[in-house]
Design an enzyme around this catalytic site. Structure first.
Site: not given
Ligand code: DGY
Length: 328
Positions: A236, A265, A284
């Site tokens: 993240r 984002e 992402h």
């Molecule tokens: C999640 O599922 O949390 C991921 O970041 C998706 O790529």
């Protein structure tokens, strides 16, 4: 009476067939936050939500949903959901762990290699028409950083961190790791975070975002990273202080970065990170393969289906909402 389940964005219809028989399904188009997409009455009548990581399921929204019985997210991370508030109301929250482990580890390694070996920069160089006969090849042309034999520091030794460690073994890397729980993992030397940052040629982040991990890699910590190191983040964005990272790259303290995730984002095109030639960015997409995304949707639907049947979700981040089994 059938209960009402809202899906915040279209998901493949064939994967929702069984669920449609269990409840009234309302699929939104994802263009508005849930609080605006649904009327006050619709929010009040909603029993379940299947959401994505882009949906803020926060306390004000939950207050408008007095009949909510479950939240099922098509993601492993649940930092977009007010889990504590839901737990207080004994509402289960489902996520999709496991199925995206290898896909995300592949993406982390792709970014690591791309950043170290200047893949995106080389691609731009050719497309921009800069590769000319007079600069066709020379011993010091487009030099990168050796991956094989380097030291990789993995922050977060859950399933994805461990999968990255397995890939690093194939590159003959020395793998060291740190995780807040102090968990020991075979093939990874556990060290303190300070030692990891000091020793690693490559640092890859695999933690969940939580108040304790927000800006974990701040200016002070980044300053202690090994000079010339490469930072990779597929977890993240909020875990890394982006301004501090940009400054460390601009000063030459860090060599490069590979980023799949950002504090906000989509990342602003004015972000200083995007100006740096050795920052490789992707939007992402760590878990974005056809098969993995289908599996994530299936798990989210299974979690919802179980909740509708009054059964524990197979993948629940707050299992304490289920009454403990009666002692024998
Ligand atoms: C999640 O599922 O949390 C991921 O970041 C998706 O790529």
């Amino acid at each position: 009476m059938l209960r009402n389940v809202v899906i915040t964005q279209p998901l493949p219809a064939d994967r929702l067939q069984a669920l449609s028989k269990q409840c009234n399904v309302q699929v939104l188009d994802g263009s508005l936050p849930l609080s605006e997409a649904l009327s006050r009455d619709e929010l009040s009548a909603c029993h379940g939500v299947i959401c994505l990581l882009t949906d803020a399921i926060d306390s004000p929204l939950l207050e408008a949903m007095p009949n909510l019985q479950f939240v099922s997210s098509v993601s492993v991370g649940v930092d977009h959901i007010a889990v504590e508030a839901l737990t207080r109301r004994s509402i289960p929250v489902g996520n999709t762990p496991g199925v995206l482990v290898d896909t995300t580890a592949d993406a982390a390694f792709a970014l690591l290699l791309a950043a170290a070996r200047r893949v995106a920069e080389g691609d731009r160089y050719i497309r921009d028409g800069q590769w000319r006969p007079e600069s066709r090849w020379s011993p010091d042309f487009f030099l990168g950083k050796d991956v094989s034999g380097g030291t990789l520091g993995i922050i977060g030794l859950g399933a994805i961190g461990q999968a990255v460690a397995r890939r690093a073994a194939g590159f003959n890397m020395k793998v060291i790791g740190w995780t807040p729980s102090g968990r020991e993992v075979p093939g990874v030397d556990s060290v303190s975070l300070e030692e990891l940052l000091l020793r690693s040629d490559f640092v890859s982040v695999h933690l969940a975002l939580a108040p304790q991990t927000h800006n974990l890699l701040d200016a002070e910590k980044i300053a202690t990273m090994k000079p010339g190191a490469v930072l990779v983040n597929t977890a993240r964005g909020g875990i890394v202080d982006e301004s501090a990272l940009a400054a460390a790259l601009d000063s030459g303290h860090l060599y490069a970065a590979g980023l799949d995730v950002f504090e906000r984002e989509p990342v602003a095109t004015s972000s200083p990170l995007l100006r740096h030639p050795r920052v490789v960015v992707v939007p992402h997409i760590g878990s974005a393969t056809t098969l993995t995304r289908a599996k994530m949707v299936d798990i989210a639907v299974q979690n919802a289906a179980s909740a509708l049947l009054g059964q524990p979700m197979p993948h629940c981040v707050n299992p304490e909402v289920y009454p403990a089994a009666a002692p024998h």
